[in-house]
Write an enzyme that holds these catalytic residues in place. Structure first.
Site, PDB file in Angstrom:
ATOM      1  N   GLN B 180       0.816  -1.220   0.000  1.00 20.62           N
ATOM      2  CA  GLN B 180       0.000   0.000   0.000  1.00 20.62           C
ATOM      3  C   GLN B 180       0.847   1.266   0.000  1.00 20.62           C
ATOM      4  O   GLN B 180       0.429   2.298  -0.519  1.00 20.62           O
ATOM      5  CB  GLN B 180      -0.925   0.018   1.233  1.00 20.62           C
ATOM      6  CG  GLN B 180      -1.992  -1.055   1.225  1.00 20.62           C
ATOM      7  CD  GLN B 180      -3.042  -0.851   0.146  1.00 20.62           C
ATOM      8  OE1 GLN B 180      -3.300   0.261  -0.288  1.00 20.62           O
ATOM      9  NE2 GLN B 180      -3.651  -1.951  -0.298  1.00 20.62           N
ATOM     10  N   HIS B 202      -0.383  -3.232  -9.392  1.00 21.36           N
ATOM     11  CA  HIS B 202      -1.730  -2.703  -9.646  1.00 21.36           C
ATOM     12  C   HIS B 202      -2.231  -1.742  -8.578  1.00 21.36           C
ATOM     13  O   HIS B 202      -3.315  -1.189  -8.707  1.00 21.36           O
ATOM     14  CB  HIS B 202      -2.728  -3.854  -9.858  1.00 21.36           C
ATOM     15  CG  HIS B 202      -3.093  -4.600  -8.630  1.00 21.36           C
ATOM     16  ND1 HIS B 202      -4.288  -4.417  -7.991  1.00 21.36           N
ATOM     17  CD2 HIS B 202      -2.428  -5.525  -7.915  1.00 21.36           C
ATOM     18  CE1 HIS B 202      -4.344  -5.212  -6.936  1.00 21.36           C
ATOM     19  NE2 HIS B 202      -3.223  -5.891  -6.875  1.00 21.36           N
ATOM     20  N   THR B 238       9.772 -17.720 -17.532  1.00 19.75           N
ATOM     21  CA  THR B 238       9.949 -16.632 -18.492  1.00 19.75           C
ATOM     22  C   THR B 238       9.298 -15.362 -17.954  1.00 19.75           C
ATOM     23  O   THR B 238       8.170 -15.384 -17.462  1.00 19.75           O
ATOM     24  CB  THR B 238       9.319 -17.013 -19.843  1.00 19.75           C
ATOM     25  OG1 THR B 238      10.017 -18.158 -20.335  1.00 19.75           O
ATOM     26  CG2 THR B 238       9.415 -15.884 -20.849  1.00 19.75           C
ATOM     27  N   CYS B 326     -19.761  -9.637   5.954  1.00 23.26           N
ATOM     28  CA  CYS B 326     -20.396 -10.018   4.703  1.00 23.26           C
ATOM     29  C   CYS B 326     -19.495  -9.765   3.506  1.00 23.26           C
ATOM     30  O   CYS B 326     -19.707 -10.312   2.443  1.00 23.26           O
ATOM     31  CB  CYS B 326     -21.704  -9.267   4.532  1.00 23.26           C
ATOM     32  SG  CYS B 326     -22.998 -10.042   5.483  1.00 23.26           S
TER      33      CYS B 326
END
Lengths: 146, 393
Positions: B180, B202, B238, B326
């Protein structure tokens, strides 16, 4: 992840709210697990559920199952309402994701808890109704990871 | 269509168009295998070297200390498991914290099954590691300390330099999960006494499926993936050339814009925090007020549940996340929120909003107004709120 029906009942919950001087009120679940349902029943002298309302703290499925459960028991007799199982609630919602099945159990338990309260208040016994579990999560176990 | 307001940049970020552009030639034009001998392959090799140099430069490390992996989780797994294995002859004790990412926690739990002992340090109410407890936890058998640079949920930044000092004074390896923090905070591996560092592409507008592990020269850890001689024989396979190029470009971009970008984000973050706390009652900020990632705000709204909140925000075009059970696939809310001492029901009502450079003040105004309505609506449905109001009357 949710069916259209679940989303519809979540966005437009039916019978959300309270009933003043309700014939029976039942609260199930616990905040620790993240869902609490409260059902209010208005039952007339003939034992017919005239009105049913709910309040729920919980996820989308918890709200939708509460909403659908109120729809399924409204206008029914006590015995008919007892036949409204979690499966019936799930089917009426076109299914739930597997991790949310417990929400439908909670909805069934909430109706039973409200009926139990009604029976206690009126000093009657409802055939086939067992004392509701206070916490439906107590039997669940987590899967172990390897 | 409604405007999409993406406030889940701690989950992933939009791959920057210039990153995609930099990657594209390495799919169908310069597609050679970097290990081959002809000049086509040389282009791939050169591109990898360039990315490695860029990353090493940003960290003040040497290029040969950067090992490309498939992402943060692989880097964390590699660092912990391989270091534990090699240094296991010296001792079997590892120190980490209760608020790490699951890539660290589950690796540690696995290591415990292999006979290692792990201390999971408590954090204070802001999510900061207590240095005195860290010192007390050190044993003669401690071989590794792993503490995240900044937390992914509540954004709290750890005293990494001090932790690194303590580790090195005691001759213990120090790993940090900087997934982060990298790209948001300046990190120099020597200044912070870091021996190993995990990062991911990402999270900083790079592509998914690529990351790296920094391994200080001299640190002996075995190869994690066996095969060819790639990555100095330590990580075979690779190379993901387009991914590596994209990561390099993303790091270059993040480093260039860091100061200006994070200053702007900090300002907007503080504006968001101020408005939410002052305009929505029974709300708290989770994490440290100042020592937090520039783009992170994490709130708990009492009496409501996070998933419902997320679905309603989504219907208004706002992407966010929550630490409620949840959303975690289990019945327990976020381990991080529990570790900072939140009761379960407050942890269930958490909301994480993580900004990016494209978010404007107007976006946040819309978010606050929307939040106010949703929180009010969910509270009107909540038996907990009903009980609270009746009790107060």
């Amino acid at each position: 992840m949710y069916s259209e029906k679940v989303m519809d009942h979540f966005q437009h919950p039916r019978n959300m709210g309270e009933i003043e001087n309700a014939s029976g009120v039942g609260t199930v679940g616990n905040a620790k697990c993240g869902d609490i349902m409260r059902m209010y029943l208005d039952i007339d002298d003939n034992g017919v559920i005239q009105d049913c309302r709910f309040k729920t703290f919980g996820c989308g499925a918890a709200v939708a199952t509460s909403s659908m459960a109120t729809e399924l028991v409204k206008g029914k007799t006590i015995q008919e309402a007892l036949q409204v199982t979690n499966k019936a609630v799930m089917e009426a919602l076109d299914g739930l994701p597997p991790v949310k099945v417990h929400c439908s159990l909670l909805a069934e338990e909430a109706i039973h808890a409200a009926l139990w309260d009604y029976a206690e208040k009126h000093g009657i016994t409802i055939e086939g109704l067992k004392k509701p579990k206070s916490d439906i999560h107590e039997d669940e176990e987590e899967e172990e990871e390897y | 269509m409604k405007k999409l307001i993406y406030l889940d940049n701690a989950a992933t970020t939009r791959t920057a168009p210039e990153v995609v552009e930099a990657m594209l030639p390495y799919f169908s034009e310069a597609y050679g295998n970097p290990s081959s001998i002809y000049s086509l392959a040389g282009e791939s090799k050169k591109a990898i070297d360039h990315a490695r140099d860029t990353i090493a430069g940003v960290l003040s490390a040497r290029p040969e200390e950067i090992y490309f992996t498939a992402g943060g989780t692989e880097s964390d797994n590699w660092a912990l498991k391989a270091a534990a294995e090699f240094y296991g002859k010296k001792g079997n004790h590892i120190i980490t914290t209760k608020i790490e990412h699951h890539a660290i926690l589950h690796s540690c739990q696995w290591l415990e099954k292999q006979g290692f002992e792990v201390t999971y340090l408590d954090v204070d109410e802001n999510g900061v590691v207590k240095l005195e407890e860290l010192k007390k936890a050190i044993r003669p058998t401690t071989i590794l300390i792993s503490v995240m640079f900044a937390n992914n949920e509540i954004g709290t930044i750890q005293p990494i330099r001090e932790i690194g000092e303590i580790a090195h004074e005691n001759g213990i390896l120090f790993h940090t999960d900087a997934v982060q923090a990298f790209g948001q905070l300046p990190i120099h591996v020597d200044d912070f006494h870091i021996d190993m560092l995990s990062a991911s592409g990402h999270k900083l507008n790079g592509p998914k499926g690529i990351g790296f592990l920094y391994i200080r020269k001299g640190v002996k850890i075995r190869s994690f993936i066996h095969g060819g001689a790639q990555e100095r024989k330590r990580r075979a396979g690779t190379e993901n050339v387009p991914g590596i190029v994209g990561l390099g470009k993303a790091v270059e971009r993040a480093a260039e814009t860091m100061e200006e970008r994070t200053e702007k984000e900090r300002e907007l973050r503080d504006y968001l925090i101020k408005r939410v706390l002052s305009e929505i009652p029974y709300t708290r900020l989770n994490g440290h007020r100042n020592l937090r990632l520039p783009n992170n705000a994490n709130f708990s709204f009492q009496f409501i549940e996070g998933e419902s909140l997320l679905i309603m925000l989504d219907m208004e075009g706002i992407c966010a996340s929550s630490g409620s059970a949840c959303t975690s696939g289990s019945l327990d809310p976020s381990h991080v929120l529990l570790a900072i001492g939140l009761p379960h029901e407050i942890a269930h009502g958490s909301l994480r909003l993580t900004l990016n450079e494209e978010i404007t003040k107007e976006d946040l105004d819309f978010v606050v107004e929307t939040l106010k309505n949703i929180v009010e609506r969910l509270r009107s449905m909540s038996p907990l709120y009903e009980d609270f109001i009746k009790k107060a009357q």
